[in-house]
Design an enzyme around this catalytic site. Structure first.
Site, PDB file in Angstrom:
ATOM      1  N   SER A 135       0.876  -0.952  -0.118  1.00 48.48           N
ATOM      2  CA  SER A 135       0.163   0.191   0.117  1.00 48.48           C
ATOM      3  C   SER A 135       0.635   1.396  -0.183  1.00 48.48           C
ATOM      4  O   SER A 135       1.603   1.597   1.140  1.00 48.48           O
ATOM      5  CB  SER A 135      -0.835  -0.287   0.592  1.00 48.48           C
ATOM      6  OG  SER A 135      -1.438   1.383   1.452  1.00 48.48           O
ATOM      7  N   LYS A 161      -1.425  -0.695  -4.619  1.00 53.28           N
ATOM      8  CA  LYS A 161      -2.652  -0.413  -4.207  1.00 53.28           C
ATOM      9  C   LYS A 161      -1.824   1.326  -3.617  1.00 53.28           C
ATOM     10  O   LYS A 161      -1.204   1.422  -3.139  1.00 53.28           O
ATOM     11  CB  LYS A 161      -3.171  -0.470  -2.896  1.00 53.28           C
ATOM     12  CG  LYS A 161      -3.737   0.347  -1.851  1.00 53.28           C
ATOM     13  CD  LYS A 161      -4.548  -0.988  -0.643  1.00 53.28           C
ATOM     14  CE  LYS A 161      -5.236  -0.527   0.864  1.00 53.28           C
ATOM     15  NZ  LYS A 161      -5.553  -1.263   1.616  1.00 53.28           N
ATOM     16  N   LYS A 163      -3.956   5.206  -3.001  1.00 47.80           N
ATOM     17  CA  LYS A 163      -5.001   5.786  -2.488  1.00 47.80           C
ATOM     18  C   LYS A 163      -5.576   6.898  -3.369  1.00 47.80           C
ATOM     19  O   LYS A 163      -4.618   7.765  -4.011  1.00 47.80           O
ATOM     20  CB  LYS A 163      -4.074   6.926  -1.021  1.00 47.80           C
ATOM     21  CG  LYS A 163      -3.759   5.653   0.281  1.00 47.80           C
ATOM     22  CD  LYS A 163      -5.143   4.657   0.915  1.00 47.80           C
ATOM     23  CE  LYS A 163      -4.035   4.371   1.697  1.00 47.80           C
ATOM     24  NZ  LYS A 163      -5.114   3.587   2.806  1.00 47.80           N
ATOM     25  N   ASP A 188      -7.422   2.481  -3.028  1.00 52.06           N
ATOM     26  CA  ASP A 188      -7.937   2.688  -2.007  1.00 52.06           C
ATOM     27  C   ASP A 188      -8.654   4.236  -1.781  1.00 52.06           C
ATOM     28  O   ASP A 188      -7.847   5.400  -1.306  1.00 52.06           O
ATOM     29  CB  ASP A 188      -8.008   1.904  -1.108  1.00 52.06           C
ATOM     30  CG  ASP A 188      -7.842   2.242   0.823  1.00 52.06           C
ATOM     31  OD1 ASP A 188      -7.407   1.730   1.229  1.00 52.06           O
ATOM     32  OD2 ASP A 188      -8.925   2.240   0.860  1.00 52.06           O
ATOM     33  N   GLU A 213     -11.722   0.433  -3.562  1.00 49.52           N
ATOM     34  CA  GLU A 213     -11.822  -0.280  -2.051  1.00 49.52           C
ATOM     35  C   GLU A 213     -12.495   0.839  -1.576  1.00 49.52           C
ATOM     36  O   GLU A 213     -11.496   2.242  -1.688  1.00 49.52           O
ATOM     37  CB  GLU A 213     -10.291  -0.209  -1.405  1.00 49.52           C
ATOM     38  CG  GLU A 213     -10.698  -1.423   0.178  1.00 49.52           C
ATOM     39  CD  GLU A 213      -9.318  -1.647   0.558  1.00 49.52           C
ATOM     40  OE1 GLU A 213      -7.894  -0.955  -0.065  1.00 49.52           O
ATOM     41  OE2 GLU A 213      -8.826  -2.127   1.575  1.00 49.52           O
ATOM     42  N   ASP A 238     -14.177  -2.677   3.063  1.00 51.00           N
ATOM     43  CA  ASP A 238     -13.060  -3.075   4.023  1.00 51.00           C
ATOM     44  C   ASP A 238     -13.701  -1.596   5.448  1.00 51.00           C
ATOM     45  O   ASP A 238     -14.615  -2.589   6.237  1.00 51.00           O
ATOM     46  CB  ASP A 238     -12.204  -1.840   3.258  1.00 51.00           C
ATOM     47  CG  ASP A 238     -10.923  -1.643   4.702  1.00 51.00           C
ATOM     48  OD1 ASP A 238     -10.003  -0.480   5.188  1.00 51.00           O
ATOM     49  OD2 ASP A 238     -11.322  -2.093   6.029  1.00 51.00           O
ATOM     50  N   LYS A 262      -9.744  -7.471   7.395  1.00 48.91           N
ATOM     51  CA  LYS A 262      -8.946  -6.994   9.188  1.00 48.91           C
ATOM     52  C   LYS A 262      -8.935  -7.970  10.218  1.00 48.91           C
ATOM     53  O   LYS A 262     -10.092  -7.472  10.376  1.00 48.91           O
ATOM     54  CB  LYS A 262      -8.934  -6.028   9.086  1.00 48.91           C
ATOM     55  CG  LYS A 262      -7.972  -5.119   7.877  1.00 48.91           C
ATOM     56  CD  LYS A 262      -8.207  -4.017   7.549  1.00 48.91           C
ATOM     57  CE  LYS A 262      -7.823  -3.174   6.673  1.00 48.91           C
ATOM     58  NZ  LYS A 262      -8.107  -1.366   6.709  1.00 48.91           N
ATOM     59  N   GLY A 290      -4.464  -4.691   6.007  1.00 45.50           N
ATOM     60  CA  GLY A 290      -3.549  -3.837   6.659  1.00 45.50           C
ATOM     61  C   GLY A 290      -4.166  -2.848   7.668  1.00 45.50           C
ATOM     62  O   GLY A 290      -4.788  -1.842   7.137  1.00 45.50           O
TER      63      GLY A 290
HETATM   64  O1  NPG Z   1       0.665  -1.882   4.346  1.00 44.91           O
HETATM   65  O2  NPG Z   1      -0.131  -2.149   6.869  1.00 44.91           O
HETATM   66  C1  NPG Z   1      -0.198  -1.478   5.543  1.00 44.91           C
HETATM   67  C2  NPG Z   1      -1.361  -0.662   4.891  1.00 44.91           C
HETATM   68  C3  NPG Z   1      -2.290  -1.400   4.859  1.00 44.91           C
HETATM   69  O3  NPG Z   1      -3.036   0.893   3.473  1.00 44.91           O
HETATM   70  C4  NPG Z   1      -3.356  -0.068   4.341  1.00 44.91           C
HETATM   71  N1  NPG Z   1      -4.371   0.551   5.241  1.00 44.91           N
HETATM   72  O4  NPG Z   1      -7.766   1.382   4.782  1.00 44.91           O
HETATM   73  O5  NPG Z   1      -6.798  -0.222   4.100  1.00 44.91           O
HETATM   74  C5  NPG Z   1      -6.456   0.783   5.087  1.00 44.91           C
HETATM   75  C6  NPG Z   1      -5.389   1.194   5.221  1.00 44.91           C
HETATM   76  C7  NPG Z   1      -5.553   2.547   5.953  1.00 44.91           C
HETATM   77  C8  NPG Z   1      -4.187   1.580   6.990  1.00 44.91           C
HETATM   78  C9  NPG Z   1      -6.142   3.234   6.557  1.00 44.91           C
HETATM   79  C10 NPG Z   1      -3.679   2.993   8.165  1.00 44.91           C
HETATM   80  C11 NPG Z   1      -5.252   4.505   7.505  1.00 44.91           C
HETATM   81  C12 NPG Z   1      -4.591   3.977   7.893  1.00 44.91           C
END
Ligand code: NPG
Length: 372
Positions: A135, A161, A163, A188, A213, A238, A262, A290
């Site tokens: 991500s 992935k 954002k 995402d 997502e 999610d 998750k 994650g």
């Molecule tokens: O690599 O663990 C990882 C992060 C994966 O982008 C990721 N998680 O919404 O799924 C989500 C997102 C996230 C993580 C969103 C932390 C906001 C904070």
């Protein structure tokens, strides 16, 4: 099982660089770690809350309160003998899924260790390796995004992935498609769009994404169903999926074609497995999301992702994606083919570096026969 005691820690693990999403910025991980002890064996779970309540309602402070005042007393005084039965004992506490997941996760890890089997085997997982995706947080400009993605592709990651949000979606996706061709790519949105953005979201169809997502509100499955009906890109949910029953309703409504599971979002591995089983029975592919976990939470995610229905690369990247030094030994690594080997040893499959854990501990409290 009959727990001798539990230890709750708030730990801080520094991150190599801040992670930027539409929920805000995480520049170090302040999470809770739960230890479950019995007969000299210990299991570990992680409560991967964010520093502020922008992904869900939880923070380190809320999780510490709910665990110390409600969940841990219930675990130590009520009757239960399996991790699934513990999940039922904790169910009367409404929501607080990450707090529940950390406690239940420690008990799953201990249960596997006591049985002499891996955490994956304990939940019925069969895979020997899981595909690693990565991500990529929001970047300051297109050139930096292309450079960061190129580096992860060189490391072997099997899915990228990024954002997105209104104003940062079409251009970054177009730049990545132009530079890297038909790589496995998804976006995402973390609920950054509303139904009024439907036409903008339909423009994502030109990029042949694996999925988009959680484009809409974090508690919605109705507008997502309307959006999926006009989008050829699969919607993955999610935040909207907090339970197996939620997942069933979303699938029946046509709100999504893919689900991100998750353990932390749904209260633990028991519910995560139930969601997996419902999706497998209905032909809905799933992947493991994650929450910037340390190696403890990452180990739980690897075990979950080894279940047969996890057919898409998840957000399980290597420890070194976020941390200069993790709290597990060996650290979680991604091989050059973009896979993580599923541990076969008893319990968590990764040893917790107790010295590093102590060094990162900012607050600690023990319960039952545990003395710290
Ligand atoms: O690599 O663990 C990882 C992060 C994966 O982008 C990721 N998680 O919404 O799924 C989500 C997102 C996230 C993580 C969103 C932390 C906001 C904070």
């Amino acid at each position: 099982m009959s727990l001798a005691g539990l230890v709750l820690r708030e730990v801080e693990v520094r991150m190599k660089q801040p992670f930027v999403s539409s929920q805000g910025v995480e520049d170090s991980r302040r999470v809770l770690v739960v230890e479950a002890w019995q007969d000299g064996h210990v299991g570990y779970g992680e409560v991967p809350v964010l520093s502020a309540p922008y992904y869900n309602e939880e923070t380190p402070a809320t999780a510490w309160h709910i665990l110390t005042e409600y969940l841990i007393p219930a675990a130590l005084t009520k009757e239960w003998s399996t991790p699934e039965e513990l999940a039922q004992v904790l169910a009367p506490v409404r929501r607080h899924y990450m707090a529940k997941a950390g406690l239940e996760g420690a008990v799953w890890s201990l249960h596997a260790d006591l049985q002499g089997i891996s955490l994956g085997a304990a939940i019925g997982a069969t895979r020997t390796k899981v595909a690693a995706g990565v991500s990529v947080g929001m970047q300051p400009d297109l050139a930096t995004l292309v450079q960061v993605v190129g580096a992860y592709l060189d490391e072997g990651y099997r899915r990228i992935k990024i954002k997105i949000k209104p104003g940062w979606d079409i251009e970054p996706l177009r730049a990545l498609r132009r530079t890297f061709g038909d790589i496995a790519l998804m976006a995402d949105a973390n609920s950054a769009y509303t139904w009024e953005h439907a036409d903008q979201l339909r423009r994502l169809d030109e990029f042949n994404l694996l999925m988009v997502e959680q484009p809409l509100a974090p508690d919605d499955i109705v507008d997502h169903a309307k959006l999926q009906a006009i989008l050829s890109t699969p919607i993955c949910l999610d935040e909207s999926i907090e339970s197996a029953d939620n997942a069933r309703k979303a699938i029946e409504l046509g709100s999504c074609r893919i689900i991100n599971i998750k353990p932390a979002r749904v209260g633990g591995l028991s519910e995560a497995k139930r969601i997996h089983d419902i999706c497998l029975a209905r032909g809905i592919p799933v992947w493991c999301g994650g929450m910037l976990e340390t190696g403890i939470g990452r180990a739980h995610n690897v075990a979950l992702a080894a279940l047969p229905g996890f057919t898409l690369p998840g957000d399980i990247s290597a420890s070194n994606r976020y941390f200069a030094q993790d709290i597990v030994i060996p650290e979680v690594v991604v091989d050059s083919d973009g896979y993580i080997s599923v541990p076969t040893g008893a319990g968590l499959g990764y040893a917790v570096d107790r010295g590093r854990l102590e060094y990162c501990t900012r607050r600690i409290q023990s319960f039952g026969a545990c003395a710290v």
